[in-house]
Design a protein around this motif. Structure first.
Motif, PDB file in Angstrom:
ATOM      1  N   LYS A  97      -8.999   9.556   9.168  1.00  0.00           N
ATOM      2  CA  LYS A  97      -9.646  10.144   8.367  1.00  0.00           C
ATOM      3  C   LYS A  97      -9.389   8.735   7.597  1.00  0.00           C
ATOM      4  CE  LYS A  97      -8.442  14.437   7.969  1.00  0.00           C
ATOM      5  NZ  LYS A  97      -8.306  15.286   7.143  1.00  0.00           N
ATOM      6  N   THR A  98     -11.433   8.229   6.788  1.00  0.00           N
ATOM      7  CA  THR A  98     -11.368   6.861   6.397  1.00  0.00           C
ATOM      8  C   THR A  98     -10.549   6.957   4.459  1.00  0.00           C
ATOM      9  OG1 THR A  98     -13.876   7.605   5.743  1.00  0.00           O
ATOM     10  CG2 THR A  98     -13.740   6.446   7.318  1.00  0.00           C
ATOM     11  N   ASN A  99     -10.212   8.002   4.286  1.00  0.00           N
ATOM     12  CA  ASN A  99      -9.600   8.610   3.141  1.00  0.00           C
ATOM     13  C   ASN A  99      -8.597   8.137   3.105  1.00  0.00           C
ATOM     14  OD1 ASN A  99      -8.834  11.347   4.071  1.00  0.00           O
ATOM     15  ND2 ASN A  99      -9.459  12.041   2.149  1.00  0.00           N
ATOM     16  N   LEU A 100      -7.822   7.686   4.290  1.00  0.00           N
ATOM     17  CA  LEU A 100      -6.300   7.271   4.497  1.00  0.00           C
ATOM     18  C   LEU A 100      -5.691   6.059   4.343  1.00  0.00           C
ATOM     19  CD1 LEU A 100      -4.746  10.056   6.735  1.00  0.00           C
ATOM     20  CD2 LEU A 100      -4.448  10.350   4.286  1.00  0.00           C
ATOM     21  N   ILE A 101      -5.053   5.093   3.931  1.00  0.00           N
ATOM     22  CA  ILE A 101      -4.219   4.046   3.636  1.00  0.00           C
ATOM     23  C   ILE A 101      -3.365   3.917   4.548  1.00  0.00           C
ATOM     24  CG2 ILE A 101      -4.310   1.882   2.904  1.00  0.00           C
ATOM     25  CD1 ILE A 101      -6.829   3.007   0.877  1.00  0.00           C
ATOM     26  N   THR A 102      -3.202   3.394   5.463  1.00  0.00           N
ATOM     27  CA  THR A 102      -1.869   3.089   5.999  1.00  0.00           C
ATOM     28  C   THR A 102      -1.273   2.081   5.656  1.00  0.00           C
ATOM     29  OG1 THR A 102      -2.656   4.198   8.110  1.00  0.00           O
ATOM     30  CG2 THR A 102      -0.103   2.968   8.443  1.00  0.00           C
ATOM     31  N   VAL A 103      -0.067   1.614   5.198  1.00  0.00           N
ATOM     32  CA  VAL A 103       1.116   0.980   3.871  1.00  0.00           C
ATOM     33  C   VAL A 103       2.074   0.383   5.488  1.00  0.00           C
ATOM     34  CG1 VAL A 103       1.955  -0.544   2.565  1.00  0.00           C
ATOM     35  CG2 VAL A 103       0.444   1.734   2.066  1.00  0.00           C
ATOM     36  N   TRP A 104       2.200  -0.938   5.455  1.00  0.00           N
ATOM     37  CA  TRP A 104       2.934  -1.118   7.022  1.00  0.00           C
ATOM     38  C   TRP A 104       4.202  -2.119   5.685  1.00  0.00           C
ATOM     39  CZ3 TRP A 104       2.878   0.563  11.349  1.00  0.00           C
ATOM     40  CH2 TRP A 104       2.202   0.527  12.224  1.00  0.00           C
ATOM     41  N   SER A 105       4.970  -2.497   5.330  1.00  0.00           N
ATOM     42  CA  SER A 105       6.359  -2.778   4.799  1.00  0.00           C
ATOM     43  C   SER A 105       6.603  -4.084   5.409  1.00  0.00           C
ATOM     44  CB  SER A 105       7.110  -1.691   4.681  1.00  0.00           C
ATOM     45  OG  SER A 105       8.169  -1.243   5.816  1.00  0.00           O
ATOM     46  N   GLY A 106       5.742  -5.032   5.579  1.00  0.00           N
ATOM     47  CA  GLY A 106       5.781  -6.454   6.021  1.00  0.00           C
ATOM     48  C   GLY A 106       4.667  -7.311   6.586  1.00  0.00           C
ATOM     49  N   PRO A 107       4.567  -7.968   7.256  1.00  0.00           N
ATOM     50  CA  PRO A 107       2.945  -9.060   7.403  1.00  0.00           C
ATOM     51  C   PRO A 107       3.380  -8.805   8.574  1.00  0.00           C
ATOM     52  CG  PRO A 107       5.847 -10.503   7.498  1.00  0.00           C
ATOM     53  CD  PRO A 107       5.932  -9.002   7.092  1.00  0.00           C
ATOM     54  N   LEU A 108       2.526  -7.450   8.644  1.00  0.00           N
ATOM     55  CA  LEU A 108       2.155  -7.050  10.248  1.00  0.00           C
ATOM     56  C   LEU A 108       1.191  -8.163  10.465  1.00  0.00           C
ATOM     57  CD1 LEU A 108       1.791  -4.730  12.270  1.00  0.00           C
ATOM     58  CD2 LEU A 108      -0.234  -3.980  11.065  1.00  0.00           C
ATOM     59  N   LEU A 109       0.282  -9.027   9.757  1.00  0.00           N
ATOM     60  CA  LEU A 109      -1.111 -10.156  10.091  1.00  0.00           C
ATOM     61  C   LEU A 109      -0.390 -11.317  10.223  1.00  0.00           C
ATOM     62  CD1 LEU A 109      -4.197  -9.291   7.863  1.00  0.00           C
ATOM     63  CD2 LEU A 109      -3.248  -8.641  10.397  1.00  0.00           C
TER      64      LEU A 109
END
Length: 186
Positions: free
Chosen positions: A113-125
């Motif tokens: 769903k485009t109204n969901l934002i996943t937040v990763w607790s670190g520098p994933l990139l």
């Protein structure tokens, strides 16, 4: 009370493979995006706004993200027009306490769903090999600025902003919407 963008990544999946861009953002005060015409400057800036769930700054439409057709529908690759199957934006950022998170939001998706934002607790990139906890938050739905699972509630807390409450048309109180503040920074 600060927010520093560290890196932007736009991923576009097609029948011809994965395309996109990775844009590191230097740790300086003012960020200037400079490039030739039609090279993706607007797409990058709009993608940052979209990744943060702030697209109400750009449009009131809830149906189609206010992004360039190159991440929504199709783009030119050499002499060929390539159709977009899925796309997403990831944004790595750091707050004033040095805490780094990466947000990931689908632009075009058959499964998410485009109204969901996943937040990763670190520098994933910048450090994709480490295992980070992740949490989904919602945006562009009533309560996103007030409820614990609302992304704007998370973002205001992450930036350490104590937003003032303002009156709504019905007389109830709500925190000042981030869409009212962020245009001042762009």
């Amino acid at each position: 009370m600060s927010l520093r963008l560290r890196q932007l990544e736009i991923r576009i999946r097609t029948m011809r493979g994965t395309f996109g861009v990775r844009l590191p953002i230097k740790p300086q005060g003012l960020v200037v995006v400079r490039a030739n015409n039609t090279s993706g400057k607007s797409t990058c800036v709009q993608s940052i706004i979209y990744a943060l769930g702030l697209e109400a700054m750009l449009t009131v439409s809830q149906q189609t993200p206010p992004l360039q057709y190159a991440v929504l529908e199709r783009f030119q690759y050499g002499d060929e027009e390539v159709q977009v199957d899925e796309s997403e934006v990831l944004l790595e950022m750091e707050n004033g306490l040095g805490e780094i998170v990466t947000v990931q939001r689908p632009i075009v998706s058959n499964t998410k769903k485009t109204n969901l934002i996943t937040v990763w607790s670190g520098p994933l990139l910048t450090n994709p090999t480490a295992g980070y906890e992740k949490q989904d938050y919602f945006v562009r739905i009533e309560g996103a600025a007030q409820r614990p699972r609302g992304f704007h509630t998370f973002l205001a807390k992450y930036i350490n902003w104590n937003l003032p409450t303002v009156s709504r048309f019905d007389g109830s109180q709500a925190p000042l919407y981030l869409e009212c503040i962020f245009p001042l920074f762009m």
